[in-house]
Each structure stands twice: as C-alpha cells, then as structure tokens.
Design an enzyme around this catalytic site. Structure first.
Site, PDB file in Angstrom:
ATOM      1  N   GLY A  51      -3.866  -4.832   6.649  1.00 48.20           N
ATOM      2  CA  GLY A  51      -4.894  -5.548   7.374  1.00 48.20           C
ATOM      3  C   GLY A  51      -4.443  -6.890   7.901  1.00 48.20           C
ATOM      4  O   GLY A  51      -4.974  -7.390   8.878  1.00 48.20           O
ATOM      5  N   ALA A  52      -3.459  -7.517   7.258  1.00 54.82           N
ATOM      6  CA  ALA A  52      -3.041  -8.857   7.663  1.00 54.82           C
ATOM      7  C   ALA A  52      -1.798  -8.862   8.524  1.00 54.82           C
ATOM      8  O   ALA A  52      -1.434  -9.895   9.063  1.00 54.82           O
ATOM      9  CB  ALA A  52      -2.804  -9.726   6.431  1.00 54.82           C
ATOM     10  N   GLY A  53      -1.126  -7.736   8.673  1.00 54.50           N
ATOM     11  CA  GLY A  53       0.080  -7.731   9.481  1.00 54.50           C
ATOM     12  C   GLY A  53       0.965  -6.544   9.203  1.00 54.50           C
ATOM     13  O   GLY A  53       0.558  -5.576   8.574  1.00 54.50           O
ATOM     14  N   LEU A  69       8.384  -0.886   8.453  1.00 54.49           N
ATOM     15  CA  LEU A  69       8.423  -0.609   7.019  1.00 54.49           C
ATOM     16  C   LEU A  69       7.028  -0.429   6.448  1.00 54.49           C
ATOM     17  O   LEU A  69       6.839   0.307   5.486  1.00 54.49           O
ATOM     18  CB  LEU A  69       9.146  -1.738   6.279  1.00 54.49           C
ATOM     19  CG  LEU A  69      10.624  -1.929   6.612  1.00 54.49           C
ATOM     20  CD1 LEU A  69      11.214  -3.077   5.805  1.00 54.49           C
ATOM     21  CD2 LEU A  69      11.405  -0.647   6.363  1.00 54.49           C
ATOM     22  N   ASP A 122       0.035 -13.886  -7.222  1.00 47.25           N
ATOM     23  CA  ASP A 122      -0.074 -12.422  -7.142  1.00 47.25           C
ATOM     24  C   ASP A 122       1.061 -11.766  -7.914  1.00 47.25           C
ATOM     25  O   ASP A 122       1.693 -10.822  -7.448  1.00 47.25           O
ATOM     26  CB  ASP A 122      -0.072 -11.967  -5.682  1.00 47.25           C
ATOM     27  CG  ASP A 122      -0.568 -10.530  -5.524  1.00 47.25           C
ATOM     28  OD1 ASP A 122      -1.286 -10.053  -6.426  1.00 47.25           O
ATOM     29  OD2 ASP A 122      -0.238  -9.892  -4.511  1.00 47.25           O
ATOM     30  N   VAL A 164       5.232  -5.284   8.393  1.00 45.24           N
ATOM     31  CA  VAL A 164       6.601  -5.632   8.008  1.00 45.24           C
ATOM     32  C   VAL A 164       7.557  -4.681   8.714  1.00 45.24           C
ATOM     33  O   VAL A 164       7.377  -3.460   8.673  1.00 45.24           O
ATOM     34  CB  VAL A 164       6.804  -5.540   6.484  1.00 45.24           C
ATOM     35  CG1 VAL A 164       8.268  -5.812   6.129  1.00 45.24           C
ATOM     36  CG2 VAL A 164       5.919  -6.549   5.768  1.00 45.24           C
TER      37      VAL A 164
END
Length: 380
Positions: A19-21, A15, A244, A23
C-alpha cells in the site's frame, strides 16, 4: 520512451509491492552494483507532512554503518516521489536459521553454490507497515510452512487487508489509511509479482521440546540475540527506535552474521509526539510494546519489548499471546500476563527465559533499560 530509470538506478525487476510503495531490484549505473530500491507510492508522497518525515528519516538511515545493520546507500526524489536505495541481502530469516538441523548446511563463507528455485533473496523492506497486510498475515508471522524463513521474489507480494482490520482501523482513527492502490502515474516499470498460493499448513503441528532445545539451535539463538543487542545499542545510540522489530526483519547471512533490517518505520526520538498523534501506529501487532499500542512516546525500551517477544517465541515455540483479533490481542498485551516460558518448554534455558520475561514486562521502567544491559544478561 518508457521510463525505467529512477535517479541513478536502472530498474531490473519488481521484488514486491504494498500500500505504501514498491521495492525493485535495480542496478546502480555508477557502480554496476545491484540494490533494493524502495519507491514510495504517489498517495503517501502527496502527504507533505509524511514526505518531510520520510526525508528526515532517510537522511538518518544513510548515516548508519554497523556490521549488524543493513546498509542504506542513499535517498532521493524522482518526479516528486521519494526513494531509498539499500543493499540486497542473501541469507535466511532468523527463525529458519535456527531451525537448521546439524545435517543442514547454510552456504559457507565464500561459497557460490547455486540457489534453489526458491531463492533466499531478501531486501531490507518487504513489509510496508502494519496496515498494508491482512491482520492474519501479521499475526501469522511465526507460523511454520514449507516455505517458512526462505524468501523468494514472491515474499514481497502482499495481500489486501481483511475487512475486520479495515473496520477496526476506521473506528480507531480516520487518519489511518489501509491498502492504498495508488500507483506511480507515468512510470512504465515492471508490474508487481503476483502472490502465489499459500502452502497448506500442517494441521495440529506441534513444536517438540527436543527440537527447541537442540544444543546447536540454542547456541545459534544466544549468538543471534547478542548480535541483535549490538545492533540495537548502535541504533538507539543514534537516537532511533526501530519500531517494527520482528523475526522476518532479522536475517542471518552466509557468514552467520545477523543483519537487522527494515528501518522503513524507524523514527527520530525527537519527532515522537508528532508521529504518534491522531492514533497513527507503526509496527507489527504481535510485537508492539504496550506503550506503542497506547500511542505514547517511545524510546529504545519499546524495541527491547519486541526483542523479548521474539525471544519468548523462539524459546517456547509459541507467542506470548494467542488472540485472534486486534482488539483481543491488544487487551492481552495491556492487561494479562503470558504463560511462563518454562511451563511451555519444561527443559528450556532458565536464564534465557528470565531475560525474555523481563523484556516483556508491561511497564518500560521494569524492563532492561538498554540493549547493553540485555547483552550482559545474555552473557551470564
């Protein structure tokens, strides 16, 4: 044999990636339900402190259960990499939902009308934090385009950060990482979706007062704000701060129920000092409270500030501050006052405008103190 299974989940497609992962859309082999599976990248996963913090966060998210909060099913670790499984949500972003005209129709409850090619599928985590996208992307969260508010698979792709943002973050703190390309070695999973060309924006586009003040839009706005307050009251009552909150993290499903999403940045209040040390910031720039910018300990009033920025934008048609760089934006947030909502929208709702301005006061003690107080003020 190529690995396409993560814990009890079979990966179906990507999906989005940042930078962090990444989905994924995945199938729970135990129930045959589809979920959104957030898999942390190898780089952050090797940071022991970050992994421990995420583990604590994930455990808390699984325990949350509220009709206005996206459901997180479980967390786990696969080959040393943390993952988080959450529900897939179909609906519209808050902004797009409010922009529906009386002739438009959101899919009614129980309807199974086929979706358009640009699906409105949205998961609980399309944004892996403020430093994984360009600053212009973060600043343009509310900019309108032909695709605004509708999320297809391409909505999960992310651009590399701008040079301006990289240099700013580097000067701010050596601990701030940007746009890591770390991948999951040994994983043969669907590659990230390529980012499509951005649609051209309409030059000089102006939001008209009559569009902002349509009775049906204002009714939807007030109802949505009340539901958001209920969600915030719930998570704050569990010792969490979202950190956030922004329009793209607020969805309205087919039953017109608001769903607060993307708790990838939610933290225990008790961990606040450790989280904010060394200049580490989480959140999206435009919606950050002054105390968040300064790296001070946060409580639920920081989320209420973000809610005030959202309400201000939706009432006036523009953000309270219009800076073009992080430095200038943060200076404005800390030092200047935004124009009155009713100066930008002469026929706006005075009560909602008063609520917005109180929410975005610079000192936390000068704002509403709880989401319950905001709910009461909106109900007057």
């Amino acid at each position: 044999m190529p690995l396409k299974v993560i814990g009890p989940y079979r990966v179906l497609e990507t999906l989005g990636s940042g930078g962090a992962g990444t989905v994924y859309r995945a199938l729970d082999r135990r129930t045959t339900d589809e979920v959104a599976l957030k898999l942390l990248s190898a780089g952050p996963a090797r940071d022991a402190r970050a992994a421990r913090r995420l583990a604590r966060e994930f455990d808390t998210l699984v325990d949350l259960s509220h009709p206005n909060v996206v459901k997180v099913f479980e967390s786990g670790v696969h080959q040393g990499v943390p993952y988080l499984a959450m529900e897939l949500i179909e609906g519209l972003t808050l902004r797009h939902y409010l922009d529906l005209s009386s002739g438009d129709r959101q899919t009614p409850p129980g309807s199974h009308t086929p979706r358009s090619p640009l699906s409105v599928l949205r998961t609980a985590d399309d944004d892996f934090g403020p430093l994984s996208r360009s600053f212009s992307d973060s600043m343009d969260d509310s900019e309108d385009s032909p695709f605004d508010g509708t999320f297809g698979l391409e909505a999960f792709a992310e651009e590399a950060p701008s040079e301006d943002l990289e240099s700013f973050a580097s000067s701010a703190s050596p601990h701030v990482g940007i746009g890591s390309d770390d991948s999951l070695e040994g994983f043969d999973l669907p590659p990230p979706m390529p980012r499509p060309a951005e649609p051209e924006e309409e030059p000089g586009r102006v939001v008209r007062e009559e569009d902002l003040n349509r009775p049906e839009r204002m009714g939807r706005l007030k109802d949505a704000m009340l539901q958001i307050c209920e969600a915030l009251a719930y998570i704050h009552g569990h010792g969490l701060v979202h950190r956030d909150l922004k329009p793209s993290n607020i969805m309205v499903d087919d039953d017109r129920q608001v769903r607060l999403m993307d708790f990838g940045l939610a933290k225990f209040l008790a961990d606040d000092a450790a989280i904010t040390e060394a200049g580490k910031l989480v959140g999206t720039y435009r919606y950050m409270a002054p105390e968040q910018i300064l790296g001070e300990p946060l409580d639920g009033r920081a989320d209420l500030y973000s809610l005030g920025v959202i309400l201000y934008e939706l009432l006036s048609g523009r953000p309270p501050f219009d800076a073009k760089t992080p430095h200038e934006l943060w200076r404005q947030v800390l030092e200047t006052e935004p124009p009155p909502v009713l100066a930008l929208n002469l026929h706006g709702d005075p009560q909602l405008a008063r609520v917005a301005h109180r929410l975005i006061r610079k000192e936390p003690d000068d704002r509403f103190q709880t989401a319950e107080e905001v709910y009461e003020a909106l109900s007057e």
